[in-house]
Design a protein around this motif. Structure first.
Motif, PDB file in Angstrom:
ATOM      1  N   GLN A 216       5.963 -11.457  30.704  1.00 54.53           N
ATOM      2  CA  GLN A 216       7.252 -12.004  31.114  1.00 54.53           C
ATOM      3  C   GLN A 216       8.264 -11.990  29.961  1.00 54.53           C
ATOM      4  O   GLN A 216       9.425 -11.624  30.141  1.00 54.53           O
ATOM      5  CB  GLN A 216       7.061 -13.436  31.613  1.00 54.53           C
ATOM      6  N   GLN A 217       7.777 -12.352  28.776  1.00 49.06           N
ATOM      7  CA  GLN A 217       8.659 -12.325  27.602  1.00 49.06           C
ATOM      8  C   GLN A 217       9.130 -10.904  27.328  1.00 49.06           C
ATOM      9  O   GLN A 217      10.300 -10.665  27.057  1.00 49.06           O
ATOM     10  CB  GLN A 217       7.917 -12.877  26.376  1.00 49.06           C
ATOM     11  N   ALA A 218       8.188  -9.964  27.389  1.00 50.81           N
ATOM     12  CA  ALA A 218       8.506  -8.579  27.072  1.00 50.81           C
ATOM     13  C   ALA A 218       9.522  -8.041  28.074  1.00 50.81           C
ATOM     14  O   ALA A 218      10.494  -7.385  27.698  1.00 50.81           O
ATOM     15  CB  ALA A 218       7.235  -7.737  27.074  1.00 50.81           C
TER      16      ALA A 218
ATOM     17  N   ALA B 209      11.623  -9.731  29.871  1.00 46.81           N
ATOM     18  CA  ALA B 209      12.913 -10.385  29.678  1.00 46.81           C
ATOM     19  C   ALA B 209      13.663  -9.779  28.502  1.00 46.81           C
ATOM     20  O   ALA B 209      14.894  -9.686  28.504  1.00 46.81           O
ATOM     21  CB  ALA B 209      12.707 -11.878  29.465  1.00 46.81           C
ATOM     22  N   THR B 210      12.912  -9.338  27.475  1.00 44.63           N
ATOM     23  CA  THR B 210      13.562  -8.795  26.291  1.00 44.63           C
ATOM     24  C   THR B 210      13.972  -7.335  26.496  1.00 44.63           C
ATOM     25  O   THR B 210      15.077  -6.938  26.154  1.00 44.63           O
ATOM     26  CB  THR B 210      12.604  -8.888  25.085  1.00 44.63           C
ATOM     27  N   TYR B 211      13.038  -6.542  27.020  1.00 44.69           N
ATOM     28  CA  TYR B 211      13.268  -5.087  27.026  1.00 44.69           C
ATOM     29  C   TYR B 211      13.776  -4.557  28.355  1.00 44.69           C
ATOM     30  O   TYR B 211      14.385  -3.504  28.398  1.00 44.69           O
ATOM     31  CB  TYR B 211      11.982  -4.356  26.637  1.00 44.69           C
TER      32      TYR B 211
ATOM     33  N   PRO C 192      15.385  -6.536  31.300  1.00 39.77           N
ATOM     34  CA  PRO C 192      15.751  -7.742  32.069  1.00 39.77           C
ATOM     35  C   PRO C 192      15.947  -7.444  33.548  1.00 39.77           C
ATOM     36  O   PRO C 192      15.762  -8.320  34.386  1.00 39.77           O
ATOM     37  CB  PRO C 192      17.065  -8.188  31.430  1.00 39.77           C
TER      38      PRO C 192
ATOM     39  N   SER D  66      13.026  -8.356  35.736  1.00 45.70           N
ATOM     40  CA  SER D  66      12.405  -9.675  35.529  1.00 45.70           C
ATOM     41  C   SER D  66      11.857 -10.271  36.830  1.00 45.70           C
ATOM     42  O   SER D  66      10.897 -11.027  36.801  1.00 45.70           O
ATOM     43  CB  SER D  66      13.398 -10.628  34.877  1.00 45.70           C
TER      44      SER D  66
END
Lengths: 250, 394, 552
Positions: free
Chosen positions: C306-308, C310-312, C314, C317
């Protein structure tokens, strides 16, 4: 009560048991007389081991009667009770206490009080000592009495197990494939030993080795698909066409 | 009969370890109380209860070994018996506080006053007497083990199934003791003890005495365990462990055999817990955590199961390591403990004592074999010489 | 002490909601006012009514609030909000009412202009009591019932239904005549019925009202009818009693349904957690105490994915969870293979040792995660399609629970198909039944072992993805499920996936049915005790295999 029951040491009538739909025993009936030595043969899956499981209380039959020593209903008792009544059992795979010495194996098998506290405060009496030494002689393990059972050869383990059965002083011995993995010399010695034992008690031997059974020279019961196929002398049974078809092969 | 039973033949190393423990029971208190501070012989005050704690753990591990090492029952719930013994002692210590609690209630412990309880629950009566609490230390874990074992062994629950349900048992107790309504102090457990049998529980003399008592009881338990496992009953237990059905077909009631040792072992664990609580000053539901019970298993495994001195050595070593480790690298203790579990099962299945014993047995056998060989070679040359002579004579 | 106590009550939900509603409304009104809607003359007509708020006792002021509301002037809610927020002041002797918002500036509540010559010190705050607050709430609802905003009308209708003051009957009738929205109409209809019941209308009208109320069939209806029963005329009593009984029966049924739903939801979670275990324990006979940690790793994989995302990426997501499922399967599956090759293969046939080694492994994995991610919970977000609730009759069904049930059933059947239909499944079953025979028939048993264990671990990882949606993602996540999972497998019968399904669902449902009677903790203890007793009766579980083979 039926005189057939009261005069027998072991009486099985119409015994059936199934596992998940597979009928391991199918209306099996036979009788062993006191002092008799009986050989049981049959192909794999004939129900030989299941029959022993039922006699020794390991498995409960779905139906049928099992009586021991004339009047004792075995279907209501468990293994320990049945063993205390005087039925000894030798497994197909030799089962001895590997981390005990041969002496201890026999001491544990001795027919003495088997409760927690009787064993806790048990002292070896001279009588028991003599008895163990006698059995050691019988099964030819005197020289190795202080060795661990784990270090015995396969054949010696079979003999130790038979020795343990003797120590139990049973009225009836159930012996499952006693000569599997034995040399010819050991096999004929085992036949002699069993015949000797049968002088004082009843013995049922399950075996595949036809030579060994011929050596025993006793009444033979052939099982197949969970019931008796034929019964009689070895020559009678081995000439029975059904036995040849099912077991011996043409 | 009992004395004869207890004095019957023991292994030499068992007696040596028992003697060492008894020696510690005398020397540690003396070195703590009499040796002047700063001298080499002095045992600092804080070490006495710490060492006492190790010995409690050793007793617990010994109890577990009786069922696991000798009877093949891997109990993952021995922490429950330990904790129950601890709670029984804790209840006595709570009642000794009397009006000295924060709420100064002469009858009710503080946490009950806090919960607005008006009366002492019935199961707390009697715990103001030491003898009663002492009896309960044995009876409560013993009874639980008896009832649990009676059901489990009769229906032949064995192996991992038994391990899993013993774990469920201690887990259920953990949940239960967390509840305030149970009347055992809930989350916080029992603590703030003041004195035991009239002696201040914090005083160095009391702590030294508690240590001596722990050591004494450990030594006694060791001798008792040795007497049990070396009796014919002990041999039956090993038989049950190695070939359960053979034992059964020899006419032994395996369930009774298991039940007796399970109950004895639970009582022993209860004693360990009862000795533990006054020395650490607290008992709380955390002691029921399944993880604690499994840790006991690893002490036993490291030391060597199926040997009596193994679990004692294992418990002391692992806990000593834990003390050192958690002080030096607290982050890594769980890594170390986890690695210990894996390494022991993979590389040291017999444990330290088991491996050493195996080594010495192998050495003895080799020596025997060498001696026999020597005997033969010693005999052979003479034979050879004789043969030579006959040859020469021809 | 008293002050400290009274403080939290200022934030009590009802009042907080009211205040929030007022503020929203004021905002809307200020906007309309800005458009030049509120002529000064109308404002001045309100002034005597506003000034009445400052005179007399509480009952008089409540009357004044009602009078204000009756004007229906759009300025009124603003005034009432000031009153509710304690910003209105009046001289001790009564007279004009002023507003003091912040500091000591005295302003005109109607125009908002500062008032010269009135000292703040000479004024006294207009105090409120519960009657007055109730009057304000009702007044606000009345006014908002006609609001153009649908949501506002809806919540106003709910408020009206709650208070159901017969005096407002006319208001409700008026609103009903204008209302188009069916949900709001329903609420208003119910409110009207309740009002009719509480007023002195004819028996016929009341009967009709009883029908309307009873048709709602919820707890509120029950309360209304029970209250109505007390003052009802004799010939209405049996009608009401019959309705009450009917509603009670219906509610009992819904309660059962709700419990079954909760049970199914818990059961599906248990199933997800246990199903991987059913493979490793049931099929391979390996006790994997690190199974819970595989679940935990799956949950952390979800977090990382989820973090990845959101960062790369979005844009993706919403589908983060869909990406996390295969990722978690792969990650934990590979770790599972590594565990099997590194540890477990040396311990086959020694189940108790396997138990200890995998326990050690679980300690290491927990501590590793704690060292990397910290000991605190990690936030894993629900995607929009998994949030929210849908009402099915008397059931409140949350989307995330529903999805987890669907997911667990899907995983179950996928696994069943894999075992029954695929080559790998056949090989797995062959190896478990007779290892030596399988290997002599050319099956690479080590390879099958590793894959089987990897499969079990991978499923645990997928369970972790699901659990991350409903539970805290922390290093201890797995610990909470391991004992329950073992209970499920043992209860259902080892080596039988159907047993695991039945075991998980029945344990889940049993747990939820016990909870209302025994409480959550005691319920759980009871379940544990029951399972322990059950295993004693049937040591091999619900769906046990019989025969000689299992003895070995």
């Amino acid at each position: 009560m039926d005189s057939k029951i009261t005069n027998s040491i072991l009486y099985l009538d119409n015994v059936s048991v199934s596992f998940d739909g597979f009928r391991a025993l199918n209306a099996l009936s036979f009788v062993i007389e006191p002092g008799e030595l009986r050989a049981i043969i049959g192909p794999n899956g004939a129900g030989k081991t299941t029959m022993m499981d039922i006699i020794t209380g390991k498995t409960r039959p779905d139906q049928g009667e099992v009586y021991f020593d004339g009047a004792i209903d075995l279907t209501r008792k468990d293994e320990a009770e049945i063993a205390q009544l005087g039925i000894g059992r030798k497994f197909q795979k030799p089962t001895v206490f590997e981390s005990h010495t041969i002496w201890d194996n026999l001491e544990l098998a001795l027919n003495r009080k088997r409760g927690v506290f009787s064993t806790l405060f048990y002292r070896l009496t001279t009588e028991d000592k003599a008895r163990i030494e006698h059995i050691l002689e019988t099964v030819r393990l005197t020289a190795r009495k202080n060795d661990y059972a784990a270090n015995l050869s396969h054949g010696q383990k079979q003999w130790l197990e038979i020795g343990m059965l003797l120590a139990q002083e049973p009225k009836l011995l159930l012996v499952d494939e006693p000569v599997a993995g034995m040399t010819d010399a050991e096999t004929s010695e085992t036949a002699l030993l069993l015949k000797d034992i049968a002088k004082t008690r009843s013995v049922v031997v399950v075996e595949h080795d036809m030579g060994f059974i011929r050596d025993l020279g006793v009444k033979v019961t052939c099982l197949a698909e969970g019931s008796v196929l034929a019964e009689g002398s070895i020559d009678f049974v081995s000439n029975d066409p059904k036995v040849i078809e099912n077991y011996l092969g043409r | 009969m009992i004395t004869e039973f207890l004095l019957s033949r023991h292994e030499k190393k068992t007696l040596v370890v028992a003697a060492l423990i008894l020696l510690a029971a005398i020397l540690v208190p003396l070195a703590n109380l009499l040796a002047p501070e700063g001298s080499l012989l002095h045992v600092p005050d804080h070490l006495v209860p710490l060492m006492g704690k190790y010995l409690c753990y050793a007793l617990l591990a010994l109890a577990l070994d009786l069922v696991w090492g000798y009877c093949g029952i891997l109990s993952l719930g021995h922490g429950a018996f330990f904790a129950l013994g601890g709670y029984a002692m804790g209840m006595y210590l709570m009642r000794q506080i009397g009006p000295r609690g924060v709420y100064a209630n002469p009858l009710l412990p503080d946490f009950m006053v806090f919960l607005n309880w008006k009366e002492l629950p019935w199961y707390w009566t009697g715990f103001n007497h030491f003898w009663f609490a002492g009896l309960m230390v044995l009876l409560v874990p013993g009874l639980l083990a008896f009832v649990f074992g009676w059901f489990a062994f009769r229906s032949r629950v064995t192996g991992v199934y038994l391990s899993i349900i013993t774990q469920a048992m201690t887990y259920a107790l953990l949940l239960a003791f967390f509840r305030n309504e149970m009347g055992f102090g809930g989350n916080n457990g029992l603590t703030d003890f003041k004195d035991i049998l009239g002696a201040n529980i914090q005083a160095p003399e009391t702590r030294a005495t508690l240590f001596a008592m722990t050591a004494l009881l450990l030594a006694l338990s060791l001798i008792l365990s040795s007497a049990i496992v070396r009796s014919k009953y002990g041999k039956v237990l090993i038989g049950v462990r190695d070939a359960e059905s053979r034992t059964r077909f020899l006419g032994y009631r395996v369930e009774n055999m298991k039940l007796f040792i399970f109950t004895v072992s639970a009582m022993m664990a209860g004693i360990a817990g009862a000795l533990y609580v006054p020395q650490v000053g607290i008992i709380n539901p955390g002691e029921f955590a399944p993880a604690n019970s499994i840790e006991v298993v690893i002490w036993t495994a490291v030391g060597g199961r199926g040997t009596l001195i193994g679990p004692i050595i294992g418990a002391i070593l692992v806990n000593f390591g834990k003390t050192i480790f958690t002080a030096a690298f607290p982050e890594f203790w769980l890594f170390a403990l986890g690695a210990l579990f894996i390494a022991t099962t993979l590389f040291l299945p017999k444990g330290i004592v088991g491996t050493v014993m195996q080594g010495s047995k192998a050495r003895a056998e080799r020596q025997k074999a060498v001696a026999a060989e020597k005997g033969r070679t010693a005999a052979q040359p003479s034979q050879g010489a004789a043969a030579h002579e006959t040859q020469a004579a021809e | 002490m008293i002050r400290a106590r009274s403080r939290p009550s200022l934030f009590s939900p009802v009042r907080w909601r009211l205040a929030a509603a007022c503020r929203l409304f004021v905002l809307a009104l200020v906007l309309t006012a800005a458009c030049g809607f509120s002529p000064a003359a109308a404002q001045e007509a309100l002034r005597p009514l506003v000034n009445a708020l400052g005179t007399g006792g509480f009952p008089e002021r409540a009357e004044a609030v009602k009078a204000l509301a009756a004007t229906g002037d759009p300025k009124v809610p603003e005034i009432l909000t000031y009153l509710n927020d304690g910003e209105l002041y009046a001289p001790k002797a009564g007279g004009a009412v002023y507003r003091i918002a912040s500091g000591n500036t005295v302003i005109d509540p109607l125009t908002g202009a500062p008032v010269e010559g009135v000292a703040a010190g000479g004024l006294q705050k207009i105090r409120l009591n519960n009657t007055l607050r109730g009057a304000i709430t009702t007044a606000m609802s009345q006014l908002t019932l006609l609001s153009p905003d649908r949501d506002k009308r809806f919540s106003a209708a709910q408020d009206i239904l709650k208070s159901a003051d017969p005096a407002q009957l006319a208001l409700v009738d008026g609103a009903l005549a204008q209302e188009k929205d069916n949900a709001i109409k329903g609420l208003l209809g119910a409110a009207r019925a309740v009002m009719v019941l509480r007023s002195d209308h004819s028996v016929e009208e009341k009967k009709a009202a009883i029908e309307t109320v009873a048709a709602r069939g919820n707890r509120d209806a029950l309360t209304i009818l029970t209250t109505a029963l007390a003052g009802a005329p004799a010939d209405l009593v049996p009608v009401i009693e019959g309705k009450i009984e009917g509603i009670e029966r219906q509610m009992a049924l819904w309660d059962v349904a709700q419990n079954i739903w909760y049970g199914l939801s818990l059961g599906s979670v248990l199933l997800l957690a246990a199903i991987g275990l059913a493979i490793t324990f049931g099929v391979m006979g390996v006790i994997n105490m690190a199974h819970g940690e595989m679940v935990m790793l799956g949950a952390y994989t979800t977090y990382v994915v989820q973090q990845a995302v959101a960062t790369y990426a979005p844009a993706l997501s919403t589908y983060g969870l869909a990406i996390a499922v295969p990722t978690a399967f792969l990650v934990t599956g590979l770790i599972g293979v590594a565990i099997e090759r590194g540890i477990i293969r040396f311990l086959y046939g020694r189940p108790l040792e396997t138990l200890l080694a995998t326990w050690g492994l679980s300690l290491i994995l927990q501590q590793a995660i704690r060292s990397i991610f910290g000991p605190t919970n990690r936030q894993v977000d629900n995607p929009p399609w998994m949030s929210g609730t849908v009402d099915v009759g008397g059931l409140a069904v949350t989307w995330n629970r529903l999805w987890i049930i669907v997911f667990s059933i899907a995983v179950f059947f996928a696994l069943l198909t894999l075992l029954k239909r695929s080559r790998l499944g056949l090989q797995m079953r062959a190896v478990t039944q007779n290892r030596r025979m399988a290997s002599s028939m050319g099956i690479r048993t080590p390879y099958v072992d590793a894959l089987t264990f990897g499969l079990g671990s991978g499923i645990a990882g997928m369970a972790g993805v699901a659990l991350s949606q409903i539970d805290n993602v922390s290093p201890n996540l797995g610990q909470n499920y391991i004992i329950d999972s073992f209970m499920v497998v043992v209860f259902g019968g080892v080596g039988n996936l159907w047993g695991t399904l039945v075991g998980a669902l029945s344990l889940g449902i049993a747990n939820k049915f016990l909870e209302p009677y025994a409480g959550a903790v005691l319920g759980k203890i009871l379940i544990l005790v029951l399972i322990i007793l059950f295993i004693q009766r049937r040591p091999r579980g619900l769906f046990a295999l019989k025969g000689r083979a299992i003895e070995q």
